[in-house]
Motif scaffolding. Structure first.
Motif, PDB file in Angstrom:
ATOM      1  N   ASP A 125     -53.507  31.264  88.788  1.00 52.00           N
ATOM      2  CA  ASP A 125     -52.104  31.665  88.803  1.00 52.00           C
ATOM      3  C   ASP A 125     -51.208  30.588  88.189  1.00 52.00           C
ATOM      4  O   ASP A 125     -50.285  30.880  87.420  1.00 52.00           O
ATOM      5  N   ILE A 126     -51.493  29.327  88.525  1.00 51.98           N
ATOM      6  CA  ILE A 126     -50.731  28.212  87.945  1.00 51.98           C
ATOM      7  C   ILE A 126     -50.958  28.149  86.439  1.00 51.98           C
ATOM      8  O   ILE A 126     -50.032  27.930  85.660  1.00 51.98           O
ATOM      9  N   GLU A 127     -52.210  28.358  86.031  1.00 53.60           N
ATOM     10  CA  GLU A 127     -52.530  28.308  84.606  1.00 53.60           C
ATOM     11  C   GLU A 127     -51.785  29.393  83.823  1.00 53.60           C
ATOM     12  O   GLU A 127     -51.295  29.142  82.720  1.00 53.60           O
ATOM     13  N   ILE A 128     -51.677  30.595  84.401  1.00 62.81           N
ATOM     14  CA  ILE A 128     -50.966  31.684  83.711  1.00 62.81           C
ATOM     15  C   ILE A 128     -49.525  31.279  83.419  1.00 62.81           C
ATOM     16  O   ILE A 128     -49.036  31.395  82.287  1.00 62.81           O
ATOM     17  N   ILE A 129     -48.817  30.780  84.450  1.00 56.88           N
ATOM     18  CA  ILE A 129     -47.413  30.388  84.276  1.00 56.88           C
ATOM     19  C   ILE A 129     -47.310  29.219  83.302  1.00 56.88           C
ATOM     20  O   ILE A 129     -46.449  29.204  82.412  1.00 56.88           O
ATOM     21  N   SER A 130     -48.193  28.251  83.451  1.00 55.99           N
ATOM     22  CA  SER A 130     -48.151  27.060  82.584  1.00 55.99           C
ATOM     23  C   SER A 130     -48.380  27.430  81.123  1.00 55.99           C
ATOM     24  O   SER A 130     -47.702  26.919  80.223  1.00 55.99           O
ATOM     25  N   ILE A 131     -49.337  28.311  80.882  1.00 54.72           N
ATOM     26  CA  ILE A 131     -49.638  28.718  79.502  1.00 54.72           C
ATOM     27  C   ILE A 131     -48.465  29.473  78.895  1.00 54.72           C
ATOM     28  O   ILE A 131     -48.085  29.240  77.742  1.00 54.72           O
ATOM     29  N   GLU A 132     -47.866  30.368  79.654  1.00 52.57           N
ATOM     30  CA  GLU A 132     -46.734  31.141  79.120  1.00 52.57           C
ATOM     31  C   GLU A 132     -45.554  30.227  78.782  1.00 52.57           C
ATOM     32  O   GLU A 132     -44.889  30.424  77.756  1.00 52.57           O
ATOM     33  N   MET A 133     -45.295  29.235  79.626  1.00 55.78           N
ATOM     34  CA  MET A 133     -44.209  28.298  79.325  1.00 55.78           C
ATOM     35  C   MET A 133     -44.557  27.439  78.108  1.00 55.78           C
ATOM     36  O   MET A 133     -43.702  27.161  77.263  1.00 55.78           O
ATOM     37  N   ALA A 134     -45.833  27.045  78.010  1.00 53.48           N
ATOM     38  CA  ALA A 134     -46.267  26.240  76.859  1.00 53.48           C
ATOM     39  C   ALA A 134     -46.161  27.043  75.561  1.00 53.48           C
ATOM     40  O   ALA A 134     -45.733  26.516  74.523  1.00 53.48           O
ATOM     41  N   LEU A 135     -46.552  28.323  75.603  1.00 57.70           N
ATOM     42  CA  LEU A 135     -46.456  29.161  74.409  1.00 57.70           C
ATOM     43  C   LEU A 135     -45.001  29.356  73.972  1.00 57.70           C
ATOM     44  O   LEU A 135     -44.693  29.360  72.776  1.00 57.70           O
ATOM     45  N   ALA A 136     -44.114  29.506  74.946  1.00 52.52           N
ATOM     46  CA  ALA A 136     -42.689  29.624  74.626  1.00 52.52           C
ATOM     47  C   ALA A 136     -42.180  28.339  73.974  1.00 52.52           C
ATOM     48  O   ALA A 136     -41.410  28.371  73.007  1.00 52.52           O
ATOM     49  N   ASP A 137     -42.646  27.195  74.481  1.00 52.30           N
ATOM     50  CA  ASP A 137     -42.244  25.906  73.901  1.00 52.30           C
ATOM     51  C   ASP A 137     -42.802  25.735  72.489  1.00 52.30           C
ATOM     52  O   ASP A 137     -42.120  25.216  71.595  1.00 52.30           O
ATOM     53  N   LEU A 197     -39.370  24.156  78.249  1.00 50.92           N
ATOM     54  CA  LEU A 197     -39.664  24.525  79.635  1.00 50.92           C
ATOM     55  C   LEU A 197     -40.617  23.534  80.291  1.00 50.92           C
ATOM     56  O   LEU A 197     -40.452  23.176  81.452  1.00 50.92           O
ATOM     57  N   THR A 198     -41.630  23.091  79.533  1.00 48.51           N
ATOM     58  CA  THR A 198     -42.635  22.204  80.112  1.00 48.51           C
ATOM     59  C   THR A 198     -42.167  20.765  80.203  1.00 48.51           C
ATOM     60  O   THR A 198     -42.888  19.907  80.707  1.00 48.51           O
ATOM     61  N   ALA A 199     -40.942  20.496  79.721  1.00 52.41           N
ATOM     62  CA  ALA A 199     -40.380  19.146  79.862  1.00 52.41           C
ATOM     63  C   ALA A 199     -39.661  18.984  81.195  1.00 52.41           C
ATOM     64  O   ALA A 199     -39.358  17.872  81.616  1.00 52.41           O
ATOM     65  N   LYS A 200     -39.388  20.087  81.860  1.00 54.64           N
ATOM     66  CA  LYS A 200     -38.625  20.039  83.109  1.00 54.64           C
ATOM     67  C   LYS A 200     -39.489  19.488  84.247  1.00 54.64           C
ATOM     68  O   LYS A 200     -40.674  19.813  84.344  1.00 54.64           O
ATOM     69  N   PRO A 201     -38.904  18.667  85.130  1.00 58.38           N
ATOM     70  CA  PRO A 201     -39.660  18.202  86.305  1.00 58.38           C
ATOM     71  C   PRO A 201     -40.169  19.384  87.100  1.00 58.38           C
ATOM     72  O   PRO A 201     -39.494  20.408  87.231  1.00 58.38           O
ATOM     73  N   LEU A 202     -41.385  19.252  87.656  1.00 56.97           N
ATOM     74  CA  LEU A 202     -42.051  20.376  88.315  1.00 56.97           C
ATOM     75  C   LEU A 202     -42.462  20.022  89.739  1.00 56.97           C
ATOM     76  O   LEU A 202     -43.003  18.943  89.996  1.00 56.97           O
ATOM     77  N   LEU A 203     -42.196  20.960  90.642  1.00 55.96           N
ATOM     78  CA  LEU A 203     -42.619  20.853  92.032  1.00 55.96           C
ATOM     79  C   LEU A 203     -43.372  22.131  92.395  1.00 55.96           C
ATOM     80  O   LEU A 203     -42.909  23.233  92.096  1.00 55.96           O
ATOM     81  N   TYR A 204     -44.538  21.991  93.027  1.00 52.17           N
ATOM     82  CA  TYR A 204     -45.287  23.170  93.470  1.00 52.17           C
ATOM     83  C   TYR A 204     -44.892  23.529  94.905  1.00 52.17           C
ATOM     84  O   TYR A 204     -44.733  22.655  95.763  1.00 52.17           O
ATOM     85  N   VAL A 205     -44.748  24.823  95.142  1.00 55.66           N
ATOM     86  CA  VAL A 205     -44.436  25.324  96.479  1.00 55.66           C
ATOM     87  C   VAL A 205     -45.565  26.265  96.902  1.00 55.66           C
ATOM     88  O   VAL A 205     -45.715  27.360  96.348  1.00 55.66           O
ATOM     89  N   ALA A 206     -46.382  25.823  97.848  1.00 55.84           N
ATOM     90  CA  ALA A 206     -47.496  26.638  98.338  1.00 55.84           C
ATOM     91  C   ALA A 206     -46.979  27.533  99.451  1.00 55.84           C
ATOM     92  O   ALA A 206     -46.608  27.053 100.529  1.00 55.84           O
ATOM     93  N   ASN A 207     -46.954  28.842  99.194  1.00 51.16           N
ATOM     94  CA  ASN A 207     -46.469  29.805 100.181  1.00 51.16           C
ATOM     95  C   ASN A 207     -47.646  30.287 101.014  1.00 51.16           C
ATOM     96  O   ASN A 207     -48.543  30.968 100.512  1.00 51.16           O
TER      97      ASN A 207
END
Length: 364
Positions: A125-137, A197-207
């Protein structure tokens, strides 16, 4: 200082539930289907600070004004978001307008709550979001590269920007986010100019669910391992429980926390972590009218901190009369503080510290 943190993730991971709990509202639609949120919801949230109540009691001020920060509830991203899947282009543009990212990762099993990928898997799930943001960048960089090359031909001093853009492209193609480059580097200069997008500071929230409150399970451990490998932060809490806590008064919330075996709700950790993620700190003022927390960037000097109160104070800055919060709480009165020699007179080069209680002296 209206800095904001975007709440992102796949659909149905609990983003809107967490946002509603943060803002103590129901402005974000929390529903069991993808894209319940279309337009981003924006809420201003007070930063928890127990020092304010202590200072208020000492100076007998009629009101307290905490520091605040903005959270933005952004619609869920799916595979192909960078090419427009699930209105992805619009949702990615909403992330671009924020200053930091809190990525919500579903870490519980519930057959009654749809998961767009079938089942929760933090790494995937993290990889999906990360890849989409990287592709946009990557798309942003490719679009900008031709312009940078033209500018460098006209002015060779700008060639470093071309090199930085190519370096960013190479990193992103290896699924390495732009935030990994050092602050102040040419790469981060270009990344910030393009609002990558991938330059922004990132925090993970485990729900998590209620069963994991006192003992987080393997899905949470997977998120923590990923965060550790990246040097990112992570907080874990149950969004459903936080939503219940948000609807209680202070005494009811304490009783509920005791029943489920926790000292306090997890949202405070999220707010404080996001505040720190943005590189922010707080100085305090305590007077007859109010006790207030003021937000500044870390390493801010005294005159610029004064400017957060009013630009006239920055322009007419003479000095800052400063007592640390710990000394203020210990000695309680200005007379006692002066007697103990803990009241400092600081000039224009003084770098503010977290918890400084300040009285600025200035020319009108």
């Amino acid at each position: 200082m209206a800095l904001s943190c975007g709440i992102v993730g796949l659909p149905n991971v609990g983003k809107s539930t967490i946002f509603n709990a943060l803002t103590r509202s129901a402005q974000a639609l929390a529903a069991n289907y993808p894209f319940a949120t279309i337009e981003p919801n924006i809420g201003e949230v007070p930063v928890p600070d127990e020092r304010l109540a202590v200072l208020r009691a000492l100076v007998n001020a009629p009101r307290v004004v905490p520091a605040t920060m903005q959270f933005v509830d952004i619609a869920g991203l799916v595979r192909g978001a960078s090419t427009g899947q699930g209105l992805g282009n619009a949702f990615l543009s909403h992330i671009r307008e924020t200053d930091a990212v809190a990525m919500v990762v579903r870490c519980f099993q519930d057959e009654n709550v749809t998961h767009v990928e079938g089942n929760p898997d933090p790494a995937r799930d993290i990889e999906i979001i990360s890849i989409e943001m990287a592709l946009a960048d990557l798309a942003s960089l490719q679009k900008k590269l031709d312009k940078l090359e033209r500018e460098a031909r006209a002015n060779p001093k700008l060639k470093y920007k071309v090199d930085a853009a190519l370096s960013l492209i190479d990193a992103l193609e290896q699924n390495k986010p732009a935030r990994r480059f050092a602050k102040g580097s040419p790469e981060m200069e270009v990344a910030n100019e393009l609002f990558l997008l991938t330059a922004k500071p990132l925090l993970y929230v485990a729900n998590i669910d209620e069963r994991q409150i006192t003992e987080p399970g393997p899905l949470v451990q997977a998120v923590k391992a990923i965060a550790h490998s990246e040097g990112s932060g992570v907080v874990a809490f149950c969004g459903k429980v936080e939503a219940e806590l948000a609807g209680l008064n202070e005494s009811e919330a304490r009783e509920f926390c005791a029943e489920i075996g926790i000292e306090r709700g997890g949202l405070d950790s999220l707010i404080v972590s996001a505040y720190d993620l943005l590189g922010l700190m707080t100085f305090l003022t305590a007077g007859e009218k109010e006790v207030r927390a003021w937000t500044i960037h870390k390493n801010t000097k005294a005159p610029q901190a004064a400017g957060e109160i009013h630009t006239d104070i920055e322009r007419g800055f003479i000095r800052a009369e400063i007592v640390s919060y710990d000394d203020y709480a210990k000695y309680k009165t200005m007379e006692a503080m002066r007697g103990a020699g803990v009241v400092r007179q600081e000039g224009k080069e003084y770098v503010m510290h977290e918890g400084d209680v300040v009285n600025f002296k200035f020319n009108v």
